[in-house]
Enzyme design. Sequence first.
Site, PDB file in Angstrom:
ATOM      1  N   ASP A 119       0.865  -1.178   0.000  1.00  0.00           N
ATOM      2  CA  ASP A 119       0.000   0.000   0.000  1.00  0.00           C
ATOM      3  C   ASP A 119       0.899   1.225   0.000  1.00  0.00           C
ATOM      4  O   ASP A 119       2.128   1.098  -0.058  1.00  0.00           O
ATOM      5  CB  ASP A 119      -0.952  -0.005   1.202  1.00  0.00           C
ATOM      6  CG  ASP A 119      -0.220  -0.082   2.541  1.00  0.00           C
ATOM      7  OD1 ASP A 119       1.022   0.058   2.558  1.00  0.00           O
ATOM      8  OD2 ASP A 119      -0.884  -0.281   3.582  1.00  0.00           O
ATOM      9  N   SER A 153      -0.449 -10.203  -1.858  1.00  0.00           N
ATOM     10  CA  SER A 153      -1.652  -9.864  -1.088  1.00  0.00           C
ATOM     11  C   SER A 153      -1.940 -10.849   0.027  1.00  0.00           C
ATOM     12  O   SER A 153      -2.849 -10.633   0.815  1.00  0.00           O
ATOM     13  CB  SER A 153      -2.866  -9.796  -2.020  1.00  0.00           C
ATOM     14  OG  SER A 153      -2.719  -8.741  -2.924  1.00  0.00           O
ATOM     15  N   SER A 335      -6.023 -12.726   3.749  1.00  0.00           N
ATOM     16  CA  SER A 335      -5.272 -11.892   2.803  1.00  0.00           C
ATOM     17  C   SER A 335      -5.085 -10.494   3.399  1.00  0.00           C
ATOM     18  O   SER A 335      -5.584 -10.191   4.486  1.00  0.00           O
ATOM     19  CB  SER A 335      -6.021 -11.817   1.470  1.00  0.00           C
ATOM     20  OG  SER A 335      -7.290 -11.230   1.656  1.00  0.00           O
ATOM     21  N   TYR A 336      -4.383  -9.646   2.670  1.00  0.00           N
ATOM     22  CA  TYR A 336      -4.034  -8.314   3.167  1.00  0.00           C
ATOM     23  C   TYR A 336      -5.295  -7.553   3.576  1.00  0.00           C
ATOM     24  O   TYR A 336      -6.230  -7.412   2.766  1.00  0.00           O
ATOM     25  CB  TYR A 336      -3.275  -7.547   2.091  1.00  0.00           C
ATOM     26  CG  TYR A 336      -2.606  -6.292   2.589  1.00  0.00           C
ATOM     27  CD1 TYR A 336      -1.690  -6.345   3.628  1.00  0.00           C
ATOM     28  CD2 TYR A 336      -2.909  -5.049   2.034  1.00  0.00           C
ATOM     29  CE1 TYR A 336      -1.072  -5.195   4.097  1.00  0.00           C
ATOM     30  CE2 TYR A 336      -2.288  -3.893   2.487  1.00  0.00           C
ATOM     31  CZ  TYR A 336      -1.374  -3.975   3.519  1.00  0.00           C
ATOM     32  OH  TYR A 336      -0.776  -2.841   3.997  1.00  0.00           O
ATOM     33  N   PRO A 337      -5.360  -7.056   4.824  1.00  0.00           N
ATOM     34  CA  PRO A 337      -6.624  -6.482   5.316  1.00  0.00           C
ATOM     35  C   PRO A 337      -6.851  -5.012   4.998  1.00  0.00           C
ATOM     36  O   PRO A 337      -7.849  -4.454   5.433  1.00  0.00           O
ATOM     37  CB  PRO A 337      -6.510  -6.681   6.834  1.00  0.00           C
ATOM     38  CG  PRO A 337      -5.039  -6.584   7.109  1.00  0.00           C
ATOM     39  CD  PRO A 337      -4.350  -7.147   5.898  1.00  0.00           C
TER      40      PRO A 337
END
Length: 862
Positions: A119, A153, A335-337
């Site tokens: 991100d 991810s 997975s990526y939150p």
Amino acid sequence: MRTVLMVAEKPSLAQSIAKILSRGNMSSRKGLNGVCSVHEYTGSFMGQSAHFKMTSVCGHVMTLDFIGKYNSWDKVDPAELFSKAPTEKKEANPKLTVVKFLQVEGRGCDCIVLWLDCDKEGENICFEVLDAVLPVMNKPRGTERTIYRAKFSSITDTDICNAMNHLGEPNRNEALSVDARQELDLRIGCAFTRFQTKYFHGKYGNLDSSLISFGPCQTPTLGFCVERHDKIQSFKPETYWVLQAKVNPEKESSLTLDWDRVRVFDREVAQMFLNITKTAKEAMVESVSKKEKVKQRPLALNTVEMLRVASAALGMGPQHAMQIAERLYTQGYISYPRTETTHYPENFDLKGCLRQQANNPYWAETVKALLSEGINRPRKGHDAGDHPPITPMRAATEAELGGDSWRLYEYITRHFIATVSADCKYLQTTIAFSIGPERFTCVGKVVTSPGFTEIMPWQSIPLEESLPHCEKGDLVPIGEIKLLEKQTSPPDYLTEAELITLMEKHGIGTDASIPVHINNICQRNYVIVESGRRLKPTNLGIVLVHGYYKIDAELVLPTIRSAVEKQLNLIALGKANYHQVLEHTLDIFKRKFHYFVDSIAGMDELMEVSFSPLAATGKPLSRCGKCHRFMKYIQAKPSRLHCSHCDDTYSLPQNGTIKLYKELRCPLDDFELVLWSSGSRGKSYPLCPYCYNHPPFRDMKKGMGCNECTHPTCQHSLNMLGIGQCVECENGVLVLDSTSGPKWKMACNKCNVIVHFFENAHKVRVSPETCDLCEAALVDVDFNKAKSPLPGDETQHSGCVFCDPVFQDLVELKHAAMRHPMHRGGQGKRQGRGRGKGRRPGGRLNPKKPKDKMAALAAYFV
């Protein structure tokens, strides 16, 4: 052989990635900072054999701050913070020495692969790592590429290996957008916060907040809460009337009908309708309609929806929920939150994720049925181009995760299964009746196919009484017709879930920062969290927002911050210039700041009504050294002393109790000393209120007590009560707590080390003589004759606390795991042995579980 350095965002993440890439064939060691480990293995990289070193940072390596002199609230005009005050990058956590650690591990490496979170914040940390490591890495040969970025991810074998095979480059524009946000928030927030805090703390004594903070996102967040509060306060209930009819289509059953006019606000009109319909004995069926309806399965889960459900249905605050989600991610369960996307890419392995859940007893039957009958393609949601929706990546059990981690994981998993399940279908029957000239209806629903509601039972169609068979033209006996008098009710306070929705709608914060802003307004005592996780503004929060509206509404409205967020996103996309956005935004807020300062009297008028002046607050405690009158002790945060005669205010140490210290005075300024204590198990020390705020010696800083004062002869100073170097920190000195008897102790004047010694001693004094071995000051101890631990019924002894064999068994360390280097034969090195184990403060209390989890979830979705 090339050496490749790989860096992840957290130690646990580094270990998981290294295990996958090395297939478990790796060696591990602790790094020099003792927190980040290094995992090493051999393999191939870009077609060549390579030695891999996988390690991590602990979040941001650097933080933005003003240079030294501009951190002084007293010496710097807040207006200078907008442009004149230079900023610099400092280590985010100096104790971890992450920069030095990265340079040690990066020295001599040929390439670097960045495994930071994918991100904008992760991109920013990429460049922080590069700034530290590139100067010590081997120089590239010609145009050889040495910097790589892994995009992933989830922590699964497939995703990690795929990321390693498709390495990209870090995104400079996204990193710059984070730099811009950091600088804007620092300059704007600090300028307004410093001015507000100094101005209002200098006038009012019961604000009950140590910081009157302002934040470009925090303040609009508070504004939403106060706006709802204002609607509640200004709400005036109105009386209205509803016509209710009951019919008896069958002998032993009755149906309650809904009036098509819903309600009327005029009593006489309502009475007229009642009189008209009361003459009728039967209701006529005007129409019967049946429709098949569909309740759609949910969209795939993104961060904002997860936080909403966690707050409204699971009883977890947004920040707590986010911390749990991050932990589940680093452990490989989800997975990526952090994602804004609610649409799965076409190549996403939905069946693979579903198969992982085939053996869980809670949903095994549903999953197996979906796998055998075929899954439904998830609904097309919003593709933000960041990460796939939040998805379970690994099976887990309640025993494995426990508590809130399991509850959040269970919701995420049920939500995912629901997205690939069928829609819920039901048959809705509507019967329209006429009683005289008035029309009434009743509605019944019968589920024909439960679909996704089997896995999300709280979303199921409520069971309603089935409607009797009727046909158009049927006449049904009327049971009763009556007029109900009701009142309109005010809205309730915002829930966290509703606040999150408003913040998302108006572009306040990001999916990552929304929990932080909500947590900030709670910590500042601007709102309190009530039952149902509703946010009720405090008096302080209300007055602040009303004050902003009075002076400059744009400071609290979401419009200006939303516009700034759009500019920051343009920087991330490479469509706006970093320096121009920064300069333009700071210029706007600088003008607003000057206008705010000039107009502060408008907010002060509201403060005067709600809060008490300093002179009228607090209780008399100690005498002022200037006028010799009693100063008042104000306990509300931040605690302080105020002399109403001199109109001076003196700050005090926080998070402890303050009381008068034996009516003793400071030899320098004649102020009466006070004693600060963190409790019977903690440390305490005397301080002079004047010296604490105005250091008398060059080597003293503001905020030092008598245990750090270098006065050569004062009986309370470091020179007179200091015993020896701290056993744990480098700069601290162990100082005798002369008020601690009969359970005597000395405490470090820098860190939290406490040494208990000589229990039941009558007197303990620090001697001017020092130990020949370790140079610590000797102590003279007088024991009570009946309880003396000294040999031969002796009651007095002088010696070194650390080296004297008579004293060794009478000393116990707390909050430390190490002894003095000279204690019990230590050879000048700090030993890892200690009689007293360090005791840490208790952890955060977990919110109570709802008694019925499904009922709690149902309450949210109703």
